[in-house]
Design a protein around this motif. Structure first.
Motif, PDB file in Angstrom:
ATOM      1  N   ASP A  89      11.808   7.469   8.109  1.00 41.84           N
ATOM      2  CA  ASP A  89      10.438   7.940   7.953  1.00 41.84           C
ATOM      3  C   ASP A  89       9.527   6.734   7.763  1.00 41.84           C
ATOM      4  N   TRP A  90       8.432   6.741   8.450  1.00 43.02           N
ATOM      5  CA  TRP A  90       7.540   5.593   8.402  1.00 43.02           C
ATOM      6  C   TRP A  90       6.610   5.631   7.189  1.00 43.02           C
ATOM      7  N   ARG A  91       6.373   6.795   6.619  1.00 44.24           N
ATOM      8  CA  ARG A  91       5.492   6.861   5.463  1.00 44.24           C
ATOM      9  C   ARG A  91       5.721   8.153   4.696  1.00 44.24           C
ATOM     10  N   GLU A  92       5.910   8.014   3.412  1.00 43.00           N
ATOM     11  CA  GLU A  92       5.987   9.169   2.526  1.00 43.00           C
ATOM     12  C   GLU A  92       5.486   8.708   1.163  1.00 43.00           C
TER      13      GLU A  92
ATOM     14  N   SER B 170      15.867  -2.843   4.320  1.00 40.92           N
ATOM     15  CA  SER B 170      14.535  -2.277   4.561  1.00 40.92           C
ATOM     16  C   SER B 170      14.648  -0.939   5.281  1.00 40.92           C
TER      17      SER B 170
ATOM     18  N   GLN C  29      13.891   3.117   3.953  1.00 38.65           N
ATOM     19  CA  GLN C  29      13.039   4.073   4.656  1.00 38.65           C
ATOM     20  C   GLN C  29      13.812   5.309   5.121  1.00 38.65           C
TER      21      GLN C  29
ATOM     22  N   GLY D 238       4.967   3.776  -2.090  1.00 41.61           N
ATOM     23  CA  GLY D 238       4.549   4.281  -0.792  1.00 41.61           C
ATOM     24  C   GLY D 238       3.372   3.494  -0.247  1.00 41.61           C
ATOM     25  N   PHE D 239       3.250   3.489   1.067  1.00 38.37           N
ATOM     26  CA  PHE D 239       2.195   2.729   1.731  1.00 38.37           C
ATOM     27  C   PHE D 239       0.838   3.337   1.455  1.00 38.37           C
TER      28      PHE D 239
ATOM     29  N   CYS E 246       7.829   1.574   0.556  1.00 39.78           N
ATOM     30  CA  CYS E 246       7.620   1.274   1.965  1.00 39.78           C
ATOM     31  C   CYS E 246       7.723  -0.239   2.165  1.00 39.78           C
TER      32      CYS E 246
ATOM     33  N   GLN F 235       7.371  -3.463   4.937  1.00 42.63           N
ATOM     34  CA  GLN F 235       6.930  -3.995   6.220  1.00 42.63           C
ATOM     35  C   GLN F 235       7.586  -5.362   6.367  1.00 42.63           C
TER      36      GLN F 235
END
Length: 132
Positions: free
Chosen positions: A58-61, A46, A50, A86-87, A66, A68
């Protein structure tokens, strides 16, 4: 009839715990170890998914898968949700599961999850190479 001395020696030499099936206990311990190892691999995959090309996480792109992943200690559950493109708070995850780690049958789903994450990492690498 067993005299006290014999009974005492018998009880000390073979406590109830050692009378249990040792092979069954070994198998259970081995399964627990395999589950633990697989959970650590899922967390590692995981994070690798990321990871950006510069090594940062990176938490979001947008366009990048993505993940969790949450561990719930009170219930021994690993919850995992994956958004493949992506989220997006407005969108349900593409994949979602709850692994009940106290159940050895979770190994099948955990194996599938591991393969899914590895596939997403390969897809991400191909995309990065194509963009160069």
């Amino acid at each position: 009839m067993i005299d006290k001395k014999e009974k005492s020696a018998h009880g000390a030499a073979t406590p109830l715990g050692t009378q249990l099936n040792r092979q069954e206990q070994y198998n259970t311990d081995r399964q627990k170890s395999e589950i633990r190892k697989l959970v650590v691999e899922i967390f590692d995959l995981s994070l690798r998914l990321q990871e950006m090309t510069d090594g940062t996480i990176d938490w979001r792109e947008l366009g990048v898968p993505c993940v969790q992943a949450e561990y719930h200690g009170a219930t021994a559950v690993l919850s995992v949700r994956i958004w493949e493109d992506g989220f997006n708070a407005e969108q349900q995850p593409d994949y979602s599961t709850m692994l009940f780690l106290d159940n050895p049958n979770c190994m099948n789903e955990a194996g599938y999850l591991k393969e899914k994450l590895m596939g997403l990492i390969r897809r991400k690498k191909r995309k990065q190479q194509w963009e160069r």
